[in-house]
Design an enzyme around this catalytic site. Sequence first.
Site, mmCIF file in Angstrom:
data_model
loop_
_atom_site.group_PDB
_atom_site.id
_atom_site.type_symbol
_atom_site.label_atom_id
_atom_site.label_comp_id
_atom_site.label_asym_id
_atom_site.label_seq_id
_atom_site.Cartn_x
_atom_site.Cartn_y
_atom_site.Cartn_z
ATOM 1 N N ALA A 174 2.867 12.200 16.854
ATOM 2 C CA ALA A 174 2.106 11.075 17.407
ATOM 3 C C ALA A 174 1.884 11.168 18.907
ATOM 4 C CB ALA A 174 2.822 9.771 17.080
ATOM 5 N N HIS A 183 2.571 5.465 23.373
ATOM 6 C CA HIS A 183 3.609 6.306 23.973
ATOM 7 C C HIS A 183 3.169 6.715 25.374
ATOM 8 C CE1 HIS A 183 5.340 6.518 19.976
ATOM 9 N NE2 HIS A 183 4.200 6.982 19.517
ATOM 10 N N ASN A 220 10.512 9.628 16.355
ATOM 11 C CA ASN A 220 10.478 11.084 16.238
ATOM 12 C C ASN A 220 9.849 11.735 17.457
ATOM 13 O OD1 ASN A 220 11.671 12.129 13.762
ATOM 14 N ND2 ASN A 220 10.189 10.848 12.705
#
EC number: 1.4.1.21
Length: 272
Positions: free
Chosen positions: A125, A222, A192
């Site tokens: 991601a 993020h 993750n």
Amino acid sequence: MKRIALLGCGSMGTQIALAIDSENFPATLTHVYDESKDASFSLTQKLKNKPEIVENSHLLSSQPIDIVVEAASQNAVKDVALSVIQNKKDLMIMSVGALLDESIYDILSDACNDFKKTIYLPSGAIAGLDGLKSVKDELESISITTTKHPRSLKGAKFFETSDINLDEITSSTVVYKGTAKEAVTLFPANINVAALLSLTGIGSEKTSVTIVADPNTDKNTHHIEASGKFGTMTFTIENVPDSNNPKTSRLAILSAIETLKKYCSDDIQIGT
């Protein structure tokens, strides 16, 4: 044509399987396994080319396949990964947090060398891993701030002992600050990306993680900052959550599919 086995038939596994089942994918999905037989059966019913459902996870690696794709859990990695490599199959891992256990990482790394097989870790991601790999030897600090809607964090082990009630959060709230090593055990289905940064960069104990719950966001965001002798890197990724599993970003699924395509192709390869 490459033969693929799938470990985990949930939301991510299903979408990977559907991609493999499409007409333009250079591989065949031959075997699947999930702890839930209903999940395995439900997946196969969605596919034109029906893979075989195996009876237990360890049977996957004994089949005539080229690679096992793990899309299940950190526990599945710990349980099955070594036998996959020992059976001389390649492995793609989505639950990367399992590899922050140094004993597991070392065992699997040694096995890859001994049996001449490869473990693939998709970039998931986040973006920018190519750049971080390039400057790994000059990295001095790296941090990630992950912002998700509270519902995307529900079920995390962290909240079993925390006083924070996700249902009562009404504005952007920091729920966790710590190291990546600790974060992957407390948020095994959510972070993750921190594990990937740790493995790419300066390790899990030196990778700083902040997790924010924001009821006003509809993205998984993020924000990554890295610095060292090379200079600085800053990048932000705003991901659309998977419609069936908000803990997972759509980009993570697309990254897995693209990694598989690259594995199955012999054409021009792009990236570090």
